[in-house]
Structures are given as C-alpha cells and as structure tokens.
Scaffold this motif. Structure first.
Motif, PDB file in Angstrom:
ATOM      1  N   GLY A   1     -10.815  23.623  28.921  1.00  0.00           N
ATOM      2  CA  GLY A   1     -10.099  24.410  27.415  1.00  0.00           C
ATOM      3  C   GLY A   1     -10.362  24.379  26.142  1.00  0.00           C
ATOM      4  O   GLY A   1     -10.870  23.858  25.774  1.00  0.00           O
ATOM      5  N   PRO A   2      -8.585  25.290  26.274  1.00  0.00           N
ATOM      6  CA  PRO A   2      -8.632  25.229  24.987  1.00  0.00           C
ATOM      7  C   PRO A   2      -8.436  23.765  23.992  1.00  0.00           C
ATOM      8  O   PRO A   2      -7.730  22.714  24.309  1.00  0.00           O
ATOM      9  CB  PRO A   2      -7.065  26.111  24.841  1.00  0.00           C
ATOM     10  N   ALA A   3      -8.859  23.595  22.664  1.00  0.00           N
ATOM     11  CA  ALA A   3      -8.747  22.245  22.299  1.00  0.00           C
ATOM     12  C   ALA A   3      -7.738  22.392  21.093  1.00  0.00           C
ATOM     13  O   ALA A   3      -7.157  23.797  20.707  1.00  0.00           O
ATOM     14  CB  ALA A   3     -10.028  22.440  21.380  1.00  0.00           C
ATOM     15  N   LEU A   4      -7.454  21.505  20.883  1.00  0.00           N
ATOM     16  CA  LEU A   4      -5.671  21.075  20.331  1.00  0.00           C
ATOM     17  C   LEU A   4      -5.565  22.217  19.175  1.00  0.00           C
ATOM     18  O   LEU A   4      -4.106  22.553  19.229  1.00  0.00           O
ATOM     19  CB  LEU A   4      -5.843  19.443  19.529  1.00  0.00           C
ATOM     20  N   ASP A   5      -6.354  22.362  18.181  1.00  0.00           N
ATOM     21  CA  ASP A   5      -6.001  23.643  16.966  1.00  0.00           C
ATOM     22  C   ASP A   5      -5.788  25.059  17.636  1.00  0.00           C
ATOM     23  O   ASP A   5      -5.181  25.608  16.886  1.00  0.00           O
ATOM     24  CB  ASP A   5      -7.178  23.199  15.986  1.00  0.00           C
ATOM     25  N   LEU A   6      -6.741  25.172  18.146  1.00  0.00           N
ATOM     26  CA  LEU A   6      -6.765  25.828  19.268  1.00  0.00           C
ATOM     27  C   LEU A   6      -5.850  26.509  19.880  1.00  0.00           C
ATOM     28  O   LEU A   6      -4.369  28.149  19.945  1.00  0.00           O
ATOM     29  CB  LEU A   6      -7.861  26.392  19.997  1.00  0.00           C
ATOM     30  N   ARG A   7      -5.253  25.622  20.833  1.00  0.00           N
ATOM     31  CA  ARG A   7      -4.064  25.901  21.208  1.00  0.00           C
ATOM     32  C   ARG A   7      -2.651  26.216  20.408  1.00  0.00           C
ATOM     33  O   ARG A   7      -1.828  26.447  20.410  1.00  0.00           O
ATOM     34  CB  ARG A   7      -3.885  24.204  21.545  1.00  0.00           C
ATOM     35  N   LEU A   8      -2.458  24.992  19.351  1.00  0.00           N
ATOM     36  CA  LEU A   8      -1.550  25.155  18.141  1.00  0.00           C
ATOM     37  C   LEU A   8      -1.974  26.321  17.204  1.00  0.00           C
ATOM     38  O   LEU A   8      -0.662  27.145  17.202  1.00  0.00           O
ATOM     39  CB  LEU A   8      -1.541  24.529  17.150  1.00  0.00           C
ATOM     40  N   GLN A   9      -3.326  27.259  16.857  1.00  0.00           N
ATOM     41  CA  GLN A   9      -3.066  28.415  16.523  1.00  0.00           C
ATOM     42  C   GLN A   9      -2.438  29.329  17.736  1.00  0.00           C
ATOM     43  O   GLN A   9      -1.720  30.635  17.067  1.00  0.00           O
ATOM     44  CB  GLN A   9      -4.396  29.103  16.580  1.00  0.00           C
ATOM     45  N   HIS A  10      -2.447  29.122  18.986  1.00  0.00           N
ATOM     46  CA  HIS A  10      -1.988  30.209  19.820  1.00  0.00           C
ATOM     47  C   HIS A  10      -0.438  30.346  20.309  1.00  0.00           C
ATOM     48  O   HIS A  10      -0.005  30.991  20.215  1.00  0.00           O
ATOM     49  CB  HIS A  10      -3.132  30.070  21.377  1.00  0.00           C
ATOM     50  N   ALA A  11      -0.181  28.854  19.884  1.00  0.00           N
ATOM     51  CA  ALA A  11       1.059  28.398  19.903  1.00  0.00           C
ATOM     52  C   ALA A  11       2.431  29.262  19.091  1.00  0.00           C
ATOM     53  O   ALA A  11       3.431  30.177  18.919  1.00  0.00           O
ATOM     54  CB  ALA A  11       1.922  27.404  19.760  1.00  0.00           C
ATOM     55  N   LEU A  12       1.349  29.672  17.753  1.00  0.00           N
ATOM     56  CA  LEU A  12       2.014  29.691  16.906  1.00  0.00           C
ATOM     57  C   LEU A  12       2.268  31.594  16.195  1.00  0.00           C
ATOM     58  O   LEU A  12       3.161  32.495  16.632  1.00  0.00           O
ATOM     59  CB  LEU A  12       1.144  30.263  15.215  1.00  0.00           C
ATOM     60  N   TYR A  13       1.143  32.123  17.084  1.00  0.00           N
ATOM     61  CA  TYR A  13       0.967  33.642  17.537  1.00  0.00           C
ATOM     62  C   TYR A  13       1.619  34.119  18.731  1.00  0.00           C
ATOM     63  O   TYR A  13       2.214  35.261  17.992  1.00  0.00           O
ATOM     64  CB  TYR A  13      -1.016  34.255  17.461  1.00  0.00           C
ATOM     65  N   GLU A  14       2.425  33.622  19.574  1.00  0.00           N
ATOM     66  CA  GLU A  14       3.026  33.669  20.522  1.00  0.00           C
ATOM     67  C   GLU A  14       4.334  33.410  20.385  1.00  0.00           C
ATOM     68  O   GLU A  14       4.828  34.779  20.419  1.00  0.00           O
ATOM     69  CB  GLU A  14       2.657  32.820  21.822  1.00  0.00           C
ATOM     70  N   ARG A  15       4.373  32.967  18.697  1.00  0.00           N
ATOM     71  CA  ARG A  15       5.430  32.727  18.976  1.00  0.00           C
ATOM     72  C   ARG A  15       5.852  34.803  17.516  1.00  0.00           C
ATOM     73  O   ARG A  15       6.432  35.076  17.652  1.00  0.00           O
ATOM     74  CB  ARG A  15       6.758  32.170  17.662  1.00  0.00           C
ATOM     75  N   THR A  16       5.052  34.204  17.297  1.00  0.00           N
ATOM     76  CA  THR A  16       4.620  35.811  15.527  1.00  0.00           C
ATOM     77  C   THR A  16       4.363  37.001  16.197  1.00  0.00           C
ATOM     78  O   THR A  16       4.369  38.369  15.400  1.00  0.00           O
ATOM     79  CB  THR A  16       4.751  35.359  14.381  1.00  0.00           C
ATOM     80  N   VAL A  17       3.615  37.144  17.319  1.00  0.00           N
ATOM     81  CA  VAL A  17       2.736  38.348  17.538  1.00  0.00           C
ATOM     82  C   VAL A  17       3.372  38.770  19.388  1.00  0.00           C
ATOM     83  O   VAL A  17       3.231  39.633  19.245  1.00  0.00           O
ATOM     84  CB  VAL A  17       1.191  38.152  16.911  1.00  0.00           C
ATOM     85  N   TYR A  18       1.970  37.944  20.294  1.00  0.00           N
ATOM     86  CA  TYR A  18       2.108  38.340  20.699  1.00  0.00           C
ATOM     87  C   TYR A  18       3.386  38.863  21.823  1.00  0.00           C
ATOM     88  O   TYR A  18       3.281  39.376  22.323  1.00  0.00           O
ATOM     89  CB  TYR A  18       1.607  37.166  22.128  1.00  0.00           C
ATOM     90  N   ARG A  19       4.478  37.693  21.775  1.00  0.00           N
ATOM     91  CA  ARG A  19       5.706  38.241  21.782  1.00  0.00           C
ATOM     92  C   ARG A  19       5.647  39.711  21.988  1.00  0.00           C
ATOM     93  O   ARG A  19       6.617  40.483  22.965  1.00  0.00           O
ATOM     94  CB  ARG A  19       6.808  37.742  22.167  1.00  0.00           C
ATOM     95  N   LYS A  20       6.099  40.436  20.612  1.00  0.00           N
ATOM     96  CA  LYS A  20       5.885  41.591  20.231  1.00  0.00           C
ATOM     97  C   LYS A  20       4.922  42.530  20.992  1.00  0.00           C
ATOM     98  O   LYS A  20       5.652  43.376  21.568  1.00  0.00           O
ATOM     99  CB  LYS A  20       5.606  41.538  18.713  1.00  0.00           C
ATOM    100  N   LEU A  21       4.167  42.160  21.559  1.00  0.00           N
ATOM    101  CA  LEU A  21       3.335  43.454  22.009  1.00  0.00           C
ATOM    102  C   LEU A  21       3.005  42.853  23.352  1.00  0.00           C
ATOM    103  O   LEU A  21       3.567  44.595  23.652  1.00  0.00           O
ATOM    104  CB  LEU A  21       1.874  42.182  21.846  1.00  0.00           C
ATOM    105  N   ARG A  22       3.598  42.457  24.252  1.00  0.00           N
ATOM    106  CA  ARG A  22       4.509  42.255  25.084  1.00  0.00           C
ATOM    107  C   ARG A  22       6.073  42.938  25.444  1.00  0.00           C
ATOM    108  O   ARG A  22       6.123  43.473  26.625  1.00  0.00           O
ATOM    109  CB  ARG A  22       4.268  41.314  26.365  1.00  0.00           C
ATOM    110  N   ALA A  23       6.575  43.296  24.406  1.00  0.00           N
ATOM    111  CA  ALA A  23       7.779  43.379  25.023  1.00  0.00           C
ATOM    112  C   ALA A  23       7.415  44.755  24.325  1.00  0.00           C
ATOM    113  O   ALA A  23       8.393  46.213  25.330  1.00  0.00           O
ATOM    114  CB  ALA A  23       8.140  43.843  23.104  1.00  0.00           C
TER     115      ALA A  23
END
Length: 632
Positions: A329-351
């Motif tokens: 599964g995703p390593a810690l650094d990848l999980r942290l990057q993904h969490a960052l982009y979830e707040r800044t990018v992904y939720r806006k795309l889902r909107a």
C-alpha cells in the motif's frame, strides 16, 4: 480457448416484465423519490417524483396507448433525447406488452426510414417539430405506421385524455401476461459499417445485468445511509443508456435526466443535482480531465495540478497493489502528499462533479488505465465496463475489493466468456439477445451454439480479468504483414490535452499512420498561454513549431507502449473534427472508420507519399524509422 465464468446468478429468475418494477415500488414504498425533474434547463432546483406518481403517469399513458390501438407485440419507436418522458413512456409501452424501438433523434431521414420499416413500427414518438418533419418525409413509404406523436406538441397529455375511459384493470391484465422471454426492445446497432441491425432484447435479457449489478454492487453507489442517485444523459437510443435507466428504476436509484450534452449543460446538471454515482464514455472522462487541467492553468496552478495528478495515480497504483496482494500500500510520504492534495486540490475537483460522487463507470469503448487511476486517486473510482447491444448491456464488472484498473473486470455472476484462438471474445448467459430482426443469416453468424461472437478482441489474465484490445474488424494489417490493434494507440494519443480525436490507419501500407484532430477549447487556451511567452513578431511561426513539438510528444508517448513495428510513423493533423453531422461518427460517438478513410483518402495518400527520402546515396525508398508529421 480460455473459458472464464464466475459464481451462479445472484438474482431470482424474472417472473414478469420490465414495467413490474415501477408497480412493485409504488405498492411497497409509494413515497420513495424515483425520478427528478426541473422546470427548465436553467433551474437549480430539482423536483422529486415519487414512485406512486410515476406509476400513475405510466398507467395513464398505458391507457392512452390501449385506446390508440397499441397492442401486445406492436413496436413503437421512441425518437427523443434523454428526458423524463422517455422513461415514463417506455415503461407504459412495456406495461401493455408493446416493444420499444429506440431511435437517436439526430438520425438521418434514411436511417429513420430504415429502422421504422425494418422493425415494422406501428407508431413513433418524436421530440419536436424537426423530428415530426423527418418522419413526415418518409411516412408515405411506411404502410404499417399509424401514429406520429410529438412530445413538445402535447402528445402525452392527449394520450392520457384519450385513455380516460379505459379501465385500470385492462392495463393490469396486459401487464400481468407479459412473459420474461417476450421481446421488450429492438435496439439497433451503431451501424459503423453498412446498415444497422435490430437486436431483439427480451425483458429477461435487459433485466438480468441490471439486477445482477444491483444485487452485488448497489451498496457502493452512495455513501452509507443515502439513496443512490444518477444523472442520466447518454442517449436512451443505445443499450448503455437503457441499461442505466433500468438499473435506476429497478434499484430504486433516484434518476434525473439531462438531454443536452454540452459542457455547460452537464456542468450545471452535475452541480445542482449532485449525483452519487457517475457514468459515461471515455471521451467524457477524458474531457473532464482536460477541463481540470485547463482550469488549473488559467488560475496559474498548472504545475500544482500536474503534481497532484501524478500523486493521485501513484496513490491509486499503490492501493491497487495492496488490494491485489502484490504490495503493502501507499508509503508514509505518499500518504502525506495525498492528504495534502486532498485538502488543496482533490475535493475541489470532486465539487465540479457535484461533490457527492463516490464511484463511476465508463463504457462504450476502453478507458485508459491512467485515467482510471487518476479518478480513483482523487476519490471517485471510475472503472471500465464492458458490454454490447447484443448482450443487453453489461458482461463484466470489477469484483469488489479486487478492482484492477486497465481491465474491464471479470464476468458477471451467471455469465461466461471465452477467448477464441484468434482472440475474439465469446459470451454466453441470460442477457444474450434473441437475434437480429429479419436477418437470420446475421443471427447465425453471431450465435454459435448459444455463444455470442462479440467481434471484440481481448485477453484474460491468470486471475480471470478481461482486457479489451479492440474490434476484430478494426485490426490493421500492414503491407509487411504486421497486425496492429488501433484502439490502444488511439487511447494513448487522446491522453494528450491537445488531442481531441485520433484514427490509426495502415492497412496494406508500409507503416502505421494516424489522423488527428485537436481539442478546440484546449488549443485556444494553449495558444493564449504561448502568446504570453513572447513578442508578436514571429508568433505564428513559433506557434506552429511549438504545436508540432507537442503533437510529436503525443505520438512518441503513444509509441512508447508498442513495438517499433506497431508504432505510428506518419500522421496528419486535420482542421475538421470527426462528427455525426459530417457522417464520420455514429450517433453514439463511435468512429466510422471506413467512412473516415474514404473521406480523407487523398490526404492519407499524400501523407504516405510525403515521407522524406533516405540519406544521400541511400536507396530511393522512404525511411520509416522516425515519425513524420504532416500538418494540414
């Protein structure tokens, strides 16, 4: 020959017809919202229509149909866009035992005449005056056609009034004698070459994939505790659209209709209706990705989006390995990057998609693995589905918890697939069609001892996942004898933001070539961005050179996935897109390859003749080792 099947069917045998589901829901859960509609395309509010209200409309129309002389076994054509009335009228026809014949409203006069005559329709429902005029020009040559009803002319209201004296018990009597194996619809193939063929689909065949998907996967279509909802917009004139409609009605999924396929109309419908489940064709999901990218670049955040998209794909790839047992599964650094982009990018795309969608399905042609991973990474897993008109829709599905992007999943429970020695996919199961209307020879060619020859080429991996590589009839054979499937190359070409459409050619040619059209919106954006990077003098030349380099990158990226012998060596960028109105696309947006090759015969010949000669002193023959671009 590889034979793959899953568990036995998940659903009990069908005992009646397709209309029964509306009556059953109205009886047991009358207040449940079943459909949603809005007063006009600009409205932001959707009015929910309950199961009881839908049932009453169906009964009212069914009585009108009976009064008009429509009887069990009669065929009635529906020639309208994806709208509320289509769903209600279709179920009214099934309630009286009639057979629905869908026709795309943009069909030509000749196509309309062919389908109405071939199916022997006694009536046709058109949407507007244009549809009425199209039918009017051919109705004198259709002696069986007795009625032409126009939706925008108040036809449904008139039908309801005409049937007021028909007892409800008459509708009930007709509905209850509809058998599962009775023909429910005659759906015509796209007609990418030659006349379209009418596929006779039974009530059982159409219900089976819908009920199977609902039994095994319905709980994934919405967040826990919410009623699933779907925005229907693809044409009901094709089996994919009909399957979505029936799945919603039979599964008590709230369904809204959007007849307009423009970017603005879909964006408005998505953000106001806010579906929990998405469906579409690959070009739609490709277009959405390009809109995301273009919007980010206009906001000066193109580089941020690219990083976020790469992280989404990496995260989804790691998650896929974990669920398939091939990685942690995703390593810690990848999980942290993904969490960052979830707040800044992904939720806006889902909107942009309405903000509630949790999953989606792409069908009609192959969805690239890269796009599937991207959508999974931003929080909306979109898987590639597989089905065809002759199979009443769905054949395969991704097994829950074992999804594998880049494949179309595994056979639905109760359905079997085989891959023949030549790579053709064969299907057997309850959803296989009854045959082509009035064409026994074509039926015998398609059905072999109960197995449907799909015409699609594919392969099955060691775990039973099916991958579609193209259509058997589309395989290109170069003059050197190399067989090439065009679909994977076309798919990778379209991944480039500037590429709108691509057709790979090369039959009896020394190498593979491609005809490419550009995405007009992204091209305008790209040119505007390029103009800011330099002064006006020499801008046109600079733009042309930069455009050549971008398309060359797209071709190189596509070629990286195939061998040298299969790679694109010549290509031409066309000024005009392939479209239904110029006869180069079917109404379901599939390429008419033969028509495209004929239309651009001169350009194709010039493209191959324009190859540069070899080095000085070398033989006077083209050098096919490096791609050569030709801009028209």
């Amino acid at each position: 020959m590889r034979d793959v099947s899953l568990a036995p069917a998940l659903t009990p045998p069908l005992t009646g017809g397709l209309a029964d589901s509306i009556f059953d829901t109205a009886e047991h859960n009358p207040a449940l919202p079943l459909l949603a509609r809005r007063a006009d395309p600009c409205a932001t509010e959707w009015t929910k229509v309950t199961a009881r209200e839908v049932r009453d409309e169906v009964v009212s129309l069914a009585k009108g149909l009976i009064a008009a002389g429509v009887s069990p076994g009669h065929r009635v054509a529906l020639m309208a866009r994806t709208r509320y009335e289509w769903t209600v009228l279709g179920h009214a026809l099934w309630a009286v035992g009639a057979e629905v014949v869908p026709i795309h409203p943009a069909s030509s006069r000749d196509q309309v005449e062919w389908i109405l005559r071939d199916a022997g329709c006694v009536a046709v429902v058109v949407e507007d005056e244009q549809g009425a005029m199209t039918v009017g020009t051919v109705c004198t040559r259709l002696p069986r056609l007795r009625h032409v009803w126009q939706l925008d002319g108040g036809a449904l209201h008139e039908l309801s009034e005409q049937g007021e004296t028909v007892p409800y018990t008459t509708v009930e009597s007709l509905r209850r004698i509809v058998l599962p194996d009775s023909t429910a619809a005659v759906v015509y193939t796209s007609g990418t070459s030659g006349r379209p063929l009418g596929c006779a689909l039974s009530h059982r065949g159409l219900a089976y994939p819908c009920d199977t998907l609902l039994a095994g996967w319905a709980h994934t279509a919405a967040p826990p505790g919410e009623q699933p909802s779907v925005l229907a917009f693809l044409p009901f004139s094709h089996v994919y659209g009909i399957m979505i409609m029936l799945t919603c009605v039979r599964g008590r999924v709230l369904m809204a209709h959007e007849p307009e396929l423009t970017e603005a109309a879909l964006a408005s419908a998505l953000t106001t209706f806010r579906p929990t489940y998405l469906y579409g064709v690959p070009s739609m999901f490709e277009k959405l990705y390009k809109i995301f990218l273009r919007s980010a670049e206009l906001a000066g955040r193109g580089a941020l989006f690219e990083r976020a998209a790469r992280t989404a794909r990496d995260f989804a790839t790691a998650e896929e390995r974990r669920r398939l047992g091939t990685g942690p599964g995703p390593a810690l650094d990848l999980r942290l990057q993904h969490a960052l982009y979830e707040r800044t990018v992904y939720r806006k795309l889902r909107a942009v998609l309405g903000g509630r969608a949790v999953r989606g399905t792409s069908g009609g042609s192959s969805l690239s693995r890269e796009l599937s991973l991207f959508y999974e990474g931003i929080g909306v897993y979109v898987h590639d589905g597989y089905g065809l008109t002759e199979s009443s829709g769905g054949i395969t599905m991704q097994p829950l918890g074992r999804e594998k992007s880049g494949t179309v999943g595994r056979p639905l429970p109760g359905t079997e697939i085989q891959v023949a020695g030549d790579g053709e996919i064969l299907v057997r199961g309850p959803s296989v069609f009854q045959g082509y209307v009035g064409d026994e020879a074509a039926t015998r060619a398609a059905l072999w001892s109960g197995w449907l020859a799909t015409g699609d080429i594919g392969q099955v991996d060691s775990e039973g996942y099916l991958t579609i590589t193209g259509r058997k009839k589309d395989i290109i054979v170069t003059s050197g004898g190399k067989s090439v499937a065009p679909a994977p190359l076309e798919q990778r070409l379209r991944l480039h933001p500037l590429v709108h459409q691509a057709v790979v050619i090369g039959d009896d040619r020394p190498c593979v070539g491609a005809l490419i059209t550009l995405d007009p919106e992204f091209l305008a954006h790209w040119r505007a961005a390029l103009a800011l990077q330099g002064n006006a003098p020499g801008r046109e030349s600079r733009e042309e050179n930069a455009l050549r380099e971008e398309i060359a990158r797209a071709v190189a990226s596509a070629n990286s996935a195939v061998s040298r012998a299969e790679s694109i060596r010549v290509y031409r960028v066309l000024q005009e897109p392939f479209a239904a109105d110029n006869g180069l696309l079917t109404p379901s947006m599939k390429l008419r390859r033969d028509a495209i090759v004929r239309h651009y015969a001169a350009e194709i010949e010039a493209m191959y003749q324009a190859r540069p000669r070899g080095r000085r002193g070398a033989p006077e023959s083209p050098d096919w080792d490096e791609p050569d671009d030709v801009f028209r």
